[in-house]
Scaffold this active site. Structure first.
Site, PDB file in Angstrom:
ATOM      1  N   SER A  64       0.883  -1.130   0.124  1.00 51.25           N
ATOM      2  CA  SER A  64       0.129  -0.035  -0.167  1.00 51.25           C
ATOM      3  C   SER A  64       0.854   1.189   0.044  1.00 51.25           C
ATOM      4  O   SER A  64       1.614   1.571  -0.861  1.00 51.25           O
ATOM      5  CB  SER A  64      -1.103  -0.022   1.110  1.00 51.25           C
ATOM      6  OG  SER A  64      -1.802   1.130   1.255  1.00 51.25           O
ATOM      7  N   ASP A 124      -4.195   5.643  -3.267  1.00 45.89           N
ATOM      8  CA  ASP A 124      -2.977   5.273  -2.796  1.00 45.89           C
ATOM      9  C   ASP A 124      -2.578   4.088  -3.586  1.00 45.89           C
ATOM     10  O   ASP A 124      -3.173   3.770  -4.644  1.00 45.89           O
ATOM     11  CB  ASP A 124      -3.130   4.804  -1.035  1.00 45.89           C
ATOM     12  CG  ASP A 124      -4.290   3.697  -0.958  1.00 45.89           C
ATOM     13  OD1 ASP A 124      -4.870   3.132  -1.950  1.00 45.89           O
ATOM     14  OD2 ASP A 124      -4.192   3.229   0.141  1.00 45.89           O
ATOM     15  N   ASP A 147      -2.531   0.619  -3.602  1.00 46.36           N
ATOM     16  CA  ASP A 147      -3.396  -0.343  -3.950  1.00 46.36           C
ATOM     17  C   ASP A 147      -4.623   0.005  -4.092  1.00 46.36           C
ATOM     18  O   ASP A 147      -5.778  -1.039  -4.352  1.00 46.36           O
ATOM     19  CB  ASP A 147      -3.153  -1.355  -3.059  1.00 46.36           C
ATOM     20  CG  ASP A 147      -3.740  -1.123  -1.630  1.00 46.36           C
ATOM     21  OD1 ASP A 147      -3.691  -0.151  -1.344  1.00 46.36           O
ATOM     22  OD2 ASP A 147      -4.000  -2.218  -0.961  1.00 46.36           O
ATOM     23  N   ASP A 164      -7.312   0.996  -2.411  1.00 44.87           N
ATOM     24  CA  ASP A 164      -8.450   0.790  -1.564  1.00 44.87           C
ATOM     25  C   ASP A 164      -9.121   1.813  -0.978  1.00 44.87           C
ATOM     26  O   ASP A 164      -9.976   1.935  -0.279  1.00 44.87           O
ATOM     27  CB  ASP A 164      -8.283  -0.410  -0.659  1.00 44.87           C
ATOM     28  CG  ASP A 164      -6.995  -0.245   0.365  1.00 44.87           C
ATOM     29  OD1 ASP A 164      -6.323   0.844   0.064  1.00 44.87           O
ATOM     30  OD2 ASP A 164      -6.796  -0.984   1.121  1.00 44.87           O
TER      31      ASP A 164
END
Length: 486
Positions: free
Chosen positions: A99, A274, A276, A278
């Protein structure tokens, strides 16, 4: 028995490359995951970091050796794993991602069937114990097979060299590639009525992370359906070296590129993700960053309008605005402890239609109760078109009604002592004491939440008031003085 594995955290896996997380560790985790879950089918994916593909292939080797058939969806965001796990009906899913962590880190996020999260006491600790039971000799032998005898070089791994040979994965077990992208895009667009869209110009900043390809696929489908949305793309190409820094728009210093592009191109609003994706972060037409807290209230109202008597889950850091909106709209506000595992668990228990955290995590019942960084901006775009209002105008009154400090972190020598100082000073005066997550104290016209970090000597402060920004700022400064008085 191997040495203890130190990359397992409370809710996921995160570790420094080579010292805590390498291909051998990834193999162990894959093997242990399949063994513990008795998984026969597992979907895997990886973010753009250079080490993510090598780790994913080693992880897949472990899964296969434990008897699982692996579907690799390629370079993907965490939510694509959530989607694919449920869509394909498999026994579990693993996303290799760090992340927003520093470049010398990587990690994994794990889910069971139906994308149910795996945390410490729901399987993660057991997976760790199984992984540690594999002998070094057994792991070395299997890696030697999968690498065709190639020596695993740490520097090569760090620079993205995959030692595991895909051909040997298919020789040993079932390893197939299937992006699931078309089905994912269809699902994303099912949350909005595309017929209601009017022309929009949106700045999108993937931060050179995993969001770019997913957005491109959504853009192509919107174009095929003649939906009048145009995108201005910033740092769009996936690049595991992160030439513009690790994408984390929660940090104020990482927002200028998105804000500047919104202003330059006269866009309706901006979106940044961000690594990744999510989490998504929103900017109004003037380039102003909109705190995630106010987006929670906006989306909650939208869901209640579509689904009367809906239950809405929210975190306890700041919530007066959310409670006020949900109650007035006819919904049921329900407070949950902060953190994706707790939010998802409570949403499933209550069958809540939506859940939101001020940290820009947004959860959806129809998305297996998981968080998505793509669904929120689609819903915001729909609201802008349907209500014929700008994003700024939709949140302006709420920001004025419940001004908040945003989360302020203080790194201290003794976090416990700081919490005790604040408790002693303010608790006797409080009208409401809430220990759902940390210390939450309410007074007639203001409130605050103070939480300790689980991993470092840091105190996290959030303050809000009822329509009095000066009071909120005064109390914020006062609390910080108490907290930091070491």
């Amino acid at each position: 028995m191997t040495k203890p594995i130190t990359c397992f955290k409370a809710y996921d896996i995160r570790g420094e490359l080579n010292s805590q997380l390498d291909e051998a560790t990834a193999y162990r985790i894959g093997y242990a995951f399949a063994e513990e879950l008795k998984a026969k089918t597992v979907v895997v994916g990886s973010d753009v970091r250079l080490t993510s593909t090598p780790l994913k292939l080693a992880l897949s080797a472990g899964l296969i050796d434990a008897g699982a058939n692996v579907t690799d969806i390629g370079m993907a965001g965490t939510e694509e794993i959530y989607f694919a796990t449920k869509h394909l009906g498999v026994d579990g899913g693993i996303e290799v991602t760090a992340s927003h962590n520093p470049i010398n880190y990587n990690g994994m996020k794990l889910v069971k069937a139906d994308s149910v999260p795996i945390s410490g006491d729901t399987g993660l600790n057991a997976i760790k114990e199984r992984a540690e039971q594999l002998t070094d000799e057994a792991v070395s032998q299997r890696l030697a097979y999968y690498t065709q005898g190639e020596t695993i070089d740490a520097d090569a791994f760090y620079n993205g060299h995959a030692h595991i040979k895909v051909s040997h994965l298919t020789d040993t077990g079932s390893y197939v590639e299937d992006s699931c992208m078309s089905a994912y895009v269809d699902h994303m667009l099912s949350y909005v009525n595309l017929d209601s869209f009017t022309p929009l110009k949106i700045v999108v900043n993937a931060g050179n992370g995993a969001a770019g390809p997913a957005l491109d696929a959504i853009e192509a489908e919107l174009a095929s359906r003649q939906v009048p949305i145009s995108f201005i793309k910033v740092h769009h190409e996936a690049d595991g070296t992160f030439p513009h820094g690790i994408p984390n728009p929660l940090l104020p210093e990482n927002r200028a590129d998105t804000a500047d592009a919104v202003i330059k191109h006269n866009a309706d609003f901006g979106v940044a993700w961000d690594g990744d994706f999510d989490r998504c972060f929103l900017f109004d037409a003037s380039g102003n960053f909109i705190e995630g807290y106010y987006i929670v209230g906006l989306l909650a109202a939208a869901f209640i309008e579509k689904n009367q008597d809906s239950k809405i889950i929210y975190d306890p850091r700041v919530f007066w605005n959310t409670e006020d909106i949900v109650a007035n709209a006819g919904g049921t506000p329900i407070k949950s402890k902060t953190g994706h595992a707790f939010i998802k668990e409570r949403m499933r228990k209550e069958d809540a239609v939506y859940g939101g955290e001020m940290s820009a995590h947004h959860y959806f019942r129809d998305f297996a109760y998981c968080d998505s960084g793509m669904i929120p901006w689609l819903l915001i775009a729909e609201l802008v078109c349907v209500k014929k209002q700008s994003l700024a105008s939709m949140v302006k009154a709420r920001i004025e009604a419940f001004p908040s400090s945003g989360e302020i972190n203080s790194k201290l020598k003794d976090a416990d002592a700081a919490l005790e100082r604040a408790t002693s000073k303010y608790k006797p005066l409080a009208t409401v004491i809430d220990t759902t997550d940390g210390l939450g104290l309410e007074f007639d016209t203001w409130r605050f939440n103070l939480r300790k970090s689980n991993t470092e000597p840091v105190i996290r402060l959030n303050v809000e008031s009822r329509g009095d920004i000066a009071l909120m700022e005064e109390k914020t400064a006062e609390l910080l003085s108490v907290i930091r008085d070491e």
